[in-house]
Each structure stands twice: as C-alpha cells, then as structure tokens.
Design an enzyme around this catalytic site. Structure first.
Site, PDB file in Angstrom:
ATOM      1  N   THR A  39      -0.407   8.746   6.491  1.00 38.29           N
ATOM      2  CA  THR A  39      -1.210   9.860   6.998  1.00 38.29           C
ATOM      3  C   THR A  39      -0.671  10.334   8.351  1.00 38.29           C
ATOM      4  O   THR A  39      -0.649  11.535   8.635  1.00 38.29           O
ATOM      5  CB  THR A  39      -2.691   9.436   7.090  1.00 38.29           C
ATOM      6  OG1 THR A  39      -3.089   8.951   5.804  1.00 38.29           O
ATOM      7  CG2 THR A  39      -3.583  10.588   7.493  1.00 38.29           C
ATOM      8  N   HIS A  99       1.978  12.636   7.512  1.00 33.32           N
ATOM      9  CA  HIS A  99       1.457  13.969   7.149  1.00 33.32           C
ATOM     10  C   HIS A  99       1.180  14.776   8.431  1.00 33.32           C
ATOM     11  O   HIS A  99       1.479  15.967   8.497  1.00 33.32           O
ATOM     12  CB  HIS A  99       0.158  13.864   6.348  1.00 33.32           C
ATOM     13  CG  HIS A  99       0.328  13.418   4.918  1.00 33.32           C
ATOM     14  ND1 HIS A  99       1.025  14.157   3.991  1.00 33.32           N
ATOM     15  CD2 HIS A  99      -0.110  12.321   4.253  1.00 33.32           C
ATOM     16  CE1 HIS A  99       0.998  13.531   2.818  1.00 33.32           C
ATOM     17  NE2 HIS A  99       0.319  12.406   2.953  1.00 33.32           N
TER      18      HIS A  99
HETATM   19  N1  LIG Z   1      -7.321   7.552   0.522  1.00 34.60           N
HETATM   20  C1  LIG Z   1      -7.162   7.114   1.758  1.00 34.60           C
HETATM   21  O1  LIG Z   1      -8.138   6.824   2.456  1.00 34.60           O
HETATM   22  C2  LIG Z   1      -5.789   6.923   2.305  1.00 34.60           C
HETATM   23  C3  LIG Z   1      -5.575   5.961   3.296  1.00 34.60           C
HETATM   24  C4  LIG Z   1      -4.263   5.740   3.731  1.00 34.60           C
HETATM   25  C5  LIG Z   1      -3.233   6.499   3.226  1.00 34.60           C
HETATM   26  N2  LIG Z   1      -3.511   7.468   2.285  1.00 34.60           N
HETATM   27  C6  LIG Z   1      -2.455   8.263   1.678  1.00 34.60           C
HETATM   28  O2  LIG Z   1      -1.846   7.467   0.680  1.00 34.60           O
HETATM   29  C7  LIG Z   1      -0.480   7.841   0.523  1.00 34.60           C
HETATM   30  C8  LIG Z   1       0.401   6.601   0.621  1.00 34.60           C
HETATM   31  O3  LIG Z   1       0.381   6.040   1.933  1.00 34.60           O
HETATM   32  P1  LIG Z   1       1.620   5.155   2.410  1.00 34.60           P
HETATM   33  O4  LIG Z   1       1.370   4.808   3.838  1.00 34.60           O
HETATM   34  O5  LIG Z   1       1.878   4.071   1.452  1.00 34.60           O
HETATM   35  O6  LIG Z   1       2.735   6.324   2.331  1.00 34.60           O
HETATM   36  P2  LIG Z   1       4.287   6.338   2.015  1.00 34.60           P
HETATM   37  O7  LIG Z   1       4.675   7.766   2.190  1.00 34.60           O
HETATM   38  O8  LIG Z   1       4.969   5.280   2.811  1.00 34.60           O
HETATM   39  O9  LIG Z   1       4.391   5.917   0.463  1.00 34.60           O
HETATM   40  C9  LIG Z   1       4.513   6.805  -0.606  1.00 34.60           C
HETATM   41  C10 LIG Z   1       5.542   6.215  -1.568  1.00 34.60           C
HETATM   42  O10 LIG Z   1       5.582   6.988  -2.763  1.00 34.60           O
HETATM   43  C11 LIG Z   1       6.921   6.998  -3.235  1.00 34.60           C
HETATM   44  N3  LIG Z   1       7.094   8.123  -4.163  1.00 34.60           N
HETATM   45  C12 LIG Z   1       7.295   9.434  -3.889  1.00 34.60           C
HETATM   46  N4  LIG Z   1       7.386  10.145  -5.017  1.00 34.60           N
HETATM   47  C13 LIG Z   1       7.227   9.285  -6.045  1.00 34.60           C
HETATM   48  C14 LIG Z   1       7.201   9.415  -7.457  1.00 34.60           C
HETATM   49  N5  LIG Z   1       7.364  10.602  -8.046  1.00 34.60           N
HETATM   50  N6  LIG Z   1       6.998   8.308  -8.205  1.00 34.60           N
HETATM   51  C15 LIG Z   1       6.842   7.109  -7.604  1.00 34.60           C
HETATM   52  N7  LIG Z   1       6.854   6.906  -6.261  1.00 34.60           N
HETATM   53  C16 LIG Z   1       7.038   7.988  -5.496  1.00 34.60           C
HETATM   54  C17 LIG Z   1       7.760   7.104  -1.960  1.00 34.60           C
HETATM   55  O11 LIG Z   1       9.079   6.647  -2.193  1.00 34.60           O
HETATM   56  C18 LIG Z   1       6.973   6.198  -1.014  1.00 34.60           C
HETATM   57  O12 LIG Z   1       7.461   4.880  -1.012  1.00 34.60           O
HETATM   58  C19 LIG Z   1      -0.225   8.897   1.600  1.00 34.60           C
HETATM   59  O13 LIG Z   1      -0.379  10.176   0.998  1.00 34.60           O
HETATM   60  C20 LIG Z   1      -1.320   8.654   2.598  1.00 34.60           C
HETATM   61  O14 LIG Z   1      -1.633   9.805   3.345  1.00 34.60           O
HETATM   62  C21 LIG Z   1      -4.754   7.675   1.821  1.00 34.60           C
END
Ligand SMILES: NC(=O)c1ccc[n+]([C@@H]2O[C@H](COP(=O)([O-])OP(=O)(O)OC[C@H]3O[C@@H](n4cnc5c(N)ncnc54)[C@H](O)[C@@H]3O)[C@@H](O)[C@H]2O)c1
Ligand SMILES: [Zn+2]
Length: 347
Positions: A40, A43
């Site tokens: 996040t 983002h």
């Molecule tokens: N719901 C919530 O409360 C909450 C809390 C924390 C983070 N998030 C969100 O969750 C997401 C993940 O967080 P993070 O810290 O692990 O982020 P991150 O960006 O480190 O992880 C995302 C992963 O997805 C992979 N990826 C991208 N495209 C792909 C595809 N087509 N198929 C498979 N894998 C793919 C990337 O290689 C990366 O490793 C972010 O969007 C973040 O904003 C949401």
C-alpha cells in the site's frame, strides 16, 4: 524535532525533520524501532492514492517500537514497554461503526495513510491503538505483526476450513502470510507468483508455487483438485491478470477473497460467477482480535517472520528502498530502522 520519511509527490520521497507533538490525554509517544514498507505504501509512492494522501505525508503503518512518554490521564503504559500499533482510528458513530464494523468506519483514519505514520523517530498515537509485545519477540520480527493481522482477517473473511484447497494469487508479503495462516487452519495451499525470487522464498517456507508466466495455472488446479477447482482463491496481486486467475481456478460455489488494492476498474468474467455460483468477498484491514492473534502467531514462531525480512535499511535510505521494491528487485519485506542509534550512526 524528529526525522521522518515523507511522501512529497508521485515517485518522490524525502527525509526531513518534522515536529513531534507531546502526548496529550489518552495518548502515548512511541519511538518506532522497525517500520515495514508495504504494497500500500508503494501504491502511495506511485501516486495512486493522491486523492486521499495529503503531501507532505509521513508514511508507515507496519511497526514495532517502545513507549517513550505517556500523556496525562493515560493508564497502563510505561516508558520502555515494547509495543506495536493497530493504526486505526474510528468515529464510533457512523452506520458502519454502529453495525459493529469499526475497522472499516465510514470516516476511518488509517494512521500512516490519512494521518502521519510511523516512519519517524517519535510518533504520538492514541493509547487505545497499542498492543503489548511479549519480551521474547525481537522488534524486527514484530514489525510483521500488522501484515500478519491482515492475513488472519482475510483467512477469516474467506471462512477457510481444514482440508480445503486454497490458491493464493500474488506471493508478496501479504500473499505469503495469507498462505501461512491458511495452512495453520489445515488448508492445502498453492501460491501463484511471477517473481522467481519470491517463489524460491515461498518454497523455503514449505509452500508449493506456480509461475503464471510459464505454467497453465487453471489446468494445474484442475489436476490438483481432480477436476473440481479450488475452494478458495485470494487475489493479492493487484493485477488484472491476477484477478482473472483467481476467478478461473475456483470450483463450484468457490469463494474469491479480494485483498489487493485495484486502483482501476477491472473487467471480470461475471459469467463464471453465474455458472459456478461463485462468491466474491472483500477483505480490508483487521479488528483487534485479528491483531491479537497475529501477535501470538509471530511471537510463537508459527509465522517465521525473520525469513520474510530481506533487508533492514536506515531511515535515510528509505527512499532508495522504495525504488528497489518498485523496480521488482529480489526482495520480499524491507524494514526501515527508525531507532535513534541508526540515525546517529548515519550522521
Ligand atoms: N486488504 C487489505 O487490508 C490490504 C492490506 C495490505 C495490503 N493490501 C494490498 O494487497 C496487495 C499485496 O500487498 P503486498 O505488500 O504483498 O504487495 P506486493 O506488491 O509486494 O505483492 C504483489 C505480488 O503480486 C505478484 N503479481 C503481480 N502480478 C501477478 C500475476 N498476474 N499473477 C501472480 N502474481 C502476480 C507480484 O510479483 C508481487 O510479488 C497490495 O495491492 C496491497 O495494497 C491490502
Ligand atoms: Zn464510523
């Protein structure tokens, strides 16, 4: 004054001295020790959240640290106490709060996004946001309590049960934590992740992985499940292709739990939802019980937090750490060391 990591504008961060406010009634001043950089935060760094984040904004919401000063009329805390912060402030009066969903209050202040965060040497927060850390947990590992609480909440939202087959799409820190928590309730888990480095790390944690660029994931899921499809899919990639995978792998009456932030509108194969009677569940943040559970899982080693930490950088190097994560380098979780010792060493 305290030094802080600030978001200035899309792709621009700085580190600058900012005023630290003394704790008022019901507040506590904390010295953050380690602060994680989260998807996040990336983002925000991209400028995707400019409508919400008012620059200059101090970032950081995954943290551990110690109490420094306790405000007047504030019971239960002493200087030196090891703590983590559940960074939410709700109004308690809106329809969501009244319905019991305070964590997604309609006027939520997510500290570190909507108000100044933890990437600084001193941070004043409401005492109600603190959770005590057991002495046995090193503070660097404890910085992973917050994302672990996200994972606990998500596995609960998806109602994952023992024996179910679960596909996690996106093996970043949050995706791997979801996979680990789902495993603790007895689910069989597969992680779909593009980065070879991250797949390797998942493998070291005992998680089986697939590469969506080289492998036909829906076909592999059919083989794995005897043509049934998965019971649960978590979308944790934030990518359109990831969302498609999550929809495609689900079997009849499967549940898709949406965790990632998708800043754009997405096209979704709704016919599949109709045909297989799928359910889509949103999952955002956590409540206090998720956070307490996360403290236990990190403290007792069920979550091997140390294995997810790729690097610890001093506060002054936080901006370049964001660049490294952004460019998809071989990293998982990067922590920013906000201790006074690290700051003195850097001067
Ligand atoms: N719901 C919530 O409360 C909450 C809390 C924390 C983070 N998030 C969100 O969750 C997401 C993940 O967080 P993070 O810290 O692990 O982020 P991150 O960006 O480190 O992880 C995302 C992963 O997805 C992979 N990826 C991208 N495209 C792909 C595809 N087509 N198929 C498979 N894998 C793919 C990337 O290689 C990366 O490793 C972010 O969007 C973040 O904003 C949401
Ligand atoms: Zn509210």
């Amino acid at each position: 004054m305290t030094r802080a990591v600030r978001y200035i504008a899309a792709r621009t961060l700085d580190t600058a001295p900012v005023k630290s406010l003394p704790p008022g009634p019901g507040e506590v001043e904390v010295a953050p020790a380690y602060v994680g950089i989260c998807g996040t935060d990336l983002h925000i760094f991209h400028g995707d959240m400019d409508a919400r984040v008012h620059a200059p904004a101090v970032l950081g919401h995954e943290m551990s640290g110690r109490v420094v000063r306790v405000g007047p009329d504030t019971e239960g805390w002493q200087p030196g106490d090891a703590v983590t912060v559940m960074p939410l402030r709700w109004d308690g009066t809106c329809p969501a709060c009244r319905a019991g969903h305070r964590h997604i209050c309609q006027h939520l202040d997510f500290i570190g996004i909507d108000s100044p965060g933890a990437m600084q040497q001193r941070w004043t927060v409401p005492a109600a946001t603190l959770l005590r850390l057991p002495d046995s947990v090193p503070l660097d590992r404890a910085a992973l309590v917050e994302p672990t609480a996200v994972a606990v909440h998500d596995v609960g939202r998806a109602e994952v049960r023992g024996g179910e087959r679960v596909v996690v799409v996106g093996g970043g820190p949050v995706g791997l934590l979801i996979a680990l928590v789902a495993r603790t309730v007895g689910a069989e888990v597969r992680v779909v992740e593009l980065s070879a480095h991250r797949r390797l790390l998942a493998g070291k944690l005992g998680l089986a992985t697939w590469d969506p660029a080289e492998q036909n994931v829906p076909e592999l899921v059919r083989e794995w499940t005897g043509d049934a499809g998965a019971d649960v899919a978590f979308e944790v990639s934030g990518a359109a292709a990831g969302m498609d995978t999550a929809v495609e792998v689900l079997g009849v009456r499967g549940r898709l739990c949406l965790v990632a932030i998708h800043p754009q509108h997405r096209e979704v194969n709704l016919h599949r939802f109709f045909w297989r009677e799928l359910t889509l569940v949103g999952a955002r943040l956590y409540d206090r019980s998720d956070f307490e559970r996360a403290v236990t899982l990190v403290a007792d080693g069920t979550i091997p937090a140390e294995q997810l930490i790729s690097k610890v950088v001093p506060l002054a190097e936080a901006p370049s750490a964001f660049e490294a994560l952004e460019s998809g380098g071989d990293v998982m979780k990067i922590l920013v060391d906000c201790t006074d010792e690290a700051e003195e060493a850097a001067v």
